[in-house]
Design a protein around this motif. Structure first.
Motif, PDB file in Angstrom:
ATOM      1  N   ARG A  11       0.788  -1.294   0.027  1.00  0.00           N
ATOM      2  CA  ARG A  11       0.095   0.026  -0.028  1.00  0.00           C
ATOM      3  C   ARG A  11       0.905   1.261   0.023  1.00  0.00           C
ATOM      4  O   ARG A  11       0.401   2.282  -0.590  1.00  0.00           O
ATOM      5  CB  ARG A  11      -0.885  -0.048   1.193  1.00  0.00           C
ATOM      6  CG  ARG A  11      -2.274  -1.117   0.863  1.00  0.00           C
ATOM      7  CD  ARG A  11      -2.869  -1.039   2.577  1.00  0.00           C
ATOM      8  NE  ARG A  11      -4.106  -1.920   2.360  1.00  0.00           N
ATOM      9  CZ  ARG A  11      -4.896  -2.074   3.349  1.00  0.00           C
ATOM     10  NH1 ARG A  11      -4.797  -1.609   4.684  1.00  0.00           N
ATOM     11  NH2 ARG A  11      -5.827  -2.923   2.973  1.00  0.00           N
ATOM     12  N   ARG A  12       2.029   1.293   0.702  1.00  0.00           N
ATOM     13  CA  ARG A  12       2.692   2.402   0.756  1.00  0.00           C
ATOM     14  C   ARG A  12       3.358   2.537  -0.593  1.00  0.00           C
ATOM     15  O   ARG A  12       3.681   3.825  -1.006  1.00  0.00           O
ATOM     16  CB  ARG A  12       3.946   2.179   1.883  1.00  0.00           C
ATOM     17  CG  ARG A  12       3.438   2.337   3.398  1.00  0.00           C
ATOM     18  CD  ARG A  12       4.659   2.508   4.164  1.00  0.00           C
ATOM     19  NE  ARG A  12       4.151   2.393   5.537  1.00  0.00           N
ATOM     20  CZ  ARG A  12       4.438   1.262   6.554  1.00  0.00           C
ATOM     21  NH1 ARG A  12       4.623   0.222   6.071  1.00  0.00           N
ATOM     22  NH2 ARG A  12       3.659   1.419   7.418  1.00  0.00           N
ATOM     23  N   GLU A  13       3.824   1.562  -1.239  1.00  0.00           N
ATOM     24  CA  GLU A  13       4.524   1.609  -2.562  1.00  0.00           C
ATOM     25  C   GLU A  13       3.328   2.278  -3.622  1.00  0.00           C
ATOM     26  O   GLU A  13       3.884   2.984  -4.541  1.00  0.00           O
ATOM     27  CB  GLU A  13       5.000   0.320  -2.902  1.00  0.00           C
ATOM     28  CG  GLU A  13       6.394  -0.183  -2.402  1.00  0.00           C
ATOM     29  CD  GLU A  13       6.470  -1.612  -2.722  1.00  0.00           C
ATOM     30  OE1 GLU A  13       6.161  -2.087  -3.567  1.00  0.00           O
ATOM     31  OE2 GLU A  13       7.695  -2.129  -2.065  1.00  0.00           O
ATOM     32  N   GLN A  14       2.254   1.899  -3.464  1.00  0.00           N
ATOM     33  CA  GLN A  14       1.147   2.379  -4.168  1.00  0.00           C
ATOM     34  C   GLN A  14       0.663   3.810  -3.947  1.00  0.00           C
ATOM     35  O   GLN A  14      -0.214   4.220  -4.754  1.00  0.00           O
ATOM     36  CB  GLN A  14       0.068   1.276  -4.533  1.00  0.00           C
ATOM     37  CG  GLN A  14       0.300  -0.026  -4.916  1.00  0.00           C
ATOM     38  CD  GLN A  14      -0.490  -1.270  -4.845  1.00  0.00           C
ATOM     39  OE1 GLN A  14      -1.693  -0.629  -4.110  1.00  0.00           O
ATOM     40  NE2 GLN A  14      -0.204  -2.207  -5.092  1.00  0.00           N
ATOM     41  N   GLY A  15       1.238   4.569  -2.830  1.00  0.00           N
ATOM     42  CA  GLY A  15       0.804   5.604  -2.412  1.00  0.00           C
ATOM     43  C   GLY A  15      -0.748   5.747  -1.685  1.00  0.00           C
ATOM     44  O   GLY A  15      -1.411   6.722  -1.565  1.00  0.00           O
TER      45      GLY A  15
END
Length: 427
Positions: free
Chosen positions: A421-425
């Motif tokens: 989720r962090r990588e996808q923003g």
């Protein structure tokens, strides 16, 4: 003997998760410590200064590395073993005291962060008001002797305080209720019950005639330290046990047990901060009490004391980080699973457990609620789900985890999803 080692640019001295006990000093070059903030997921970079120690905390606590040491430019470092570090630097009062103060602040900051995560509203209360809240909490729990002792501490420290009437009222109630309970039951409140603990020898270096003048004896239920009061001394337990309790949102929570050979109260000595917990004698307790005035002399004349304290801080910092990391997990099932993993890390495996994934933990649902920072009702609901799925069996004083690897899979899956989720923003 310590070694001088050259590291080229873009190399790594150690990596997060390594089981590596080396301690380093940066002589020249450019090295950064890279870690991940367990609450925000952000990457943190800390540039080391020339002459700075690194790798000390994980080495002395005997835990895996908590960060990665990355070489940004050709660098020269001094490398040593823990025993070499102890032999060379424990007699150096300046180095030891500086490290103790830095690590004390680190631990204090972690405690503060943990309390924010627990939504504890008591963290910024002034000393006098905080001590009154502790007294009230003891009164609410019908621990009248402890309530009396805290009230007497408040009145002794703040005799002209505006809260004197409130304290006197609490004290009168405690005395009256204790007398009534004694008359009706023939015994005191629960803190007066006898705890029998085998006396153990304290650390050998303190078992000398020169330390007898520092000796203090406490009976069961005595308040040795009250949370919020100014810190003027610290203690070494020689025999018995000391229960640590903390006021969280108006209620007292058990947070730890201090055993013979261990220190408590040392944080306030080093950073002039109020006491962070109430310390209660559990059974008869014998301690050595050292105050601020003799602390420096004590450390100077007994380098091993500073080293013991340094190791203690390193271990407590690691433990507090581990506990705080649990609280930032948003999924409650994953949070509870990580509590079991933490206990598994803390509990040495017996030979019988080596070849099995079953684990027995001396945990109650109340303990789960405490470590997870949730209500007892929510803890019961979540634990019942685990029981219905055949993951856990709950008994009066312990729990049986059928497969500790299942708990690890739950936590690993949680972090995998969070990282994605962090990588996808989308976090």
């Amino acid at each position: 003997m310590p070694k001088i080692i050259n590291y080229p640019k873009n190399s790594m001295i150690f990596v997060e998760g390594d089981k590596d006990d080396r301690i380093f000093i940066l002589q020249s070059g450019y090295v950064i410590l890279v870690s991940t903030d367990f609450e925000t997921g952000k990457v943190l970079n800390e540039k080391l200064a020339i002459g700075e120690f690194f790798g000390v905390k994980s080495s002395l606590a005997r835990v895996p590395r908590q960060e990665t040491a990355t070489v940004m430019a050709d660098s020269v470092v001094v490398q040593m073993t823990p025993s070499e570090f102890e032999k060379i630097f424990s007699p150096n009062q300046t180095v030891m005291l500086k490290m103790l103060r830095v690590f004390s602040r680190n631990l204090r900051d972690l405690h503060y962060r943990t309390e924010l995560l627990l939504n504890n509203n008591d963290i910024l209360v002034p000393s006098d008001k905080g001590m009154i809240q502790v007294a009230q909490a003891f009164l609410d729990e019908e621990i009248y002797n402890a309530c009396e002792q805290v009230c007497e501490k408040v009145l002794a420290r703040y005799p002209y305080d505006a809260n004197k009437a409130q304290v006197s009222k609490i004290l009168d109630l405690a005395k009256r209720e204790k007398g009534r309970k004694n008359a009706s039951s023939g015994r005191g409140s629960r803190e007066e019950e006898t705890f029998k603990h085998k006396k153990e020898n304290a650390l050998k270096q303190f078992d000398l005639p020169m330390f007898e003048r520092f000796s203090k004896t406490y009976t069961d239920g005595d308040i040795i330290i009250c949370e919020y009061e100014p810190g003027e001394s610290f203690y070494l337990v020689q025999s018995g046990q000391v229960q640590l309790e903390k006021l969280i949102s108006g209620a007292l929570k058990h947070i730890d047990i201090v055993n013979p050979g261990e220190f408590f109260g040392e944080m306030a000595i080093l950073d002039d901060s109020p006491r962070s917990a109430t310390c209660i004698a559990k059974g008869e307790v014998r301690c050595l009490e050292f105050n601020k005035e003799n602390f420096r002399v004590l450390v100077t004349g007994n380098p091993q004391i500073a080293m013991i304290l340094l190791k203690l801080f390193c271990k407590r910092i690691y433990d507090q980080k581990r506990r705080t990391k649990i609280l930032v997990i948003k999924d409650i099932q994953a949070r509870i699973s990580d509590i079991f993993l933490m206990y598994d890390e803390m509990t040495p495996l017996s030979e019988a457990d080596m070849d099995t994934s079953k684990r027995k933990f001396n945990l109650t649902v109340n303990d789960i609620a405490h470590w997870a920072g949730i209500s007892l009702d929510d803890a019961n609901d979540e634990m019942n789900k685990m029981v219905s799925r055949g993951k856990v069996e709950i008994y009066d004083h312990h729990m049986l985890v059928k497969n500790i690897n299942d708990m690890k899979r739950v936590v690993d899956t949680y972090y995998t999803v969070q990282n994605a989720r962090r990588e996808q923003g989308n976090f």
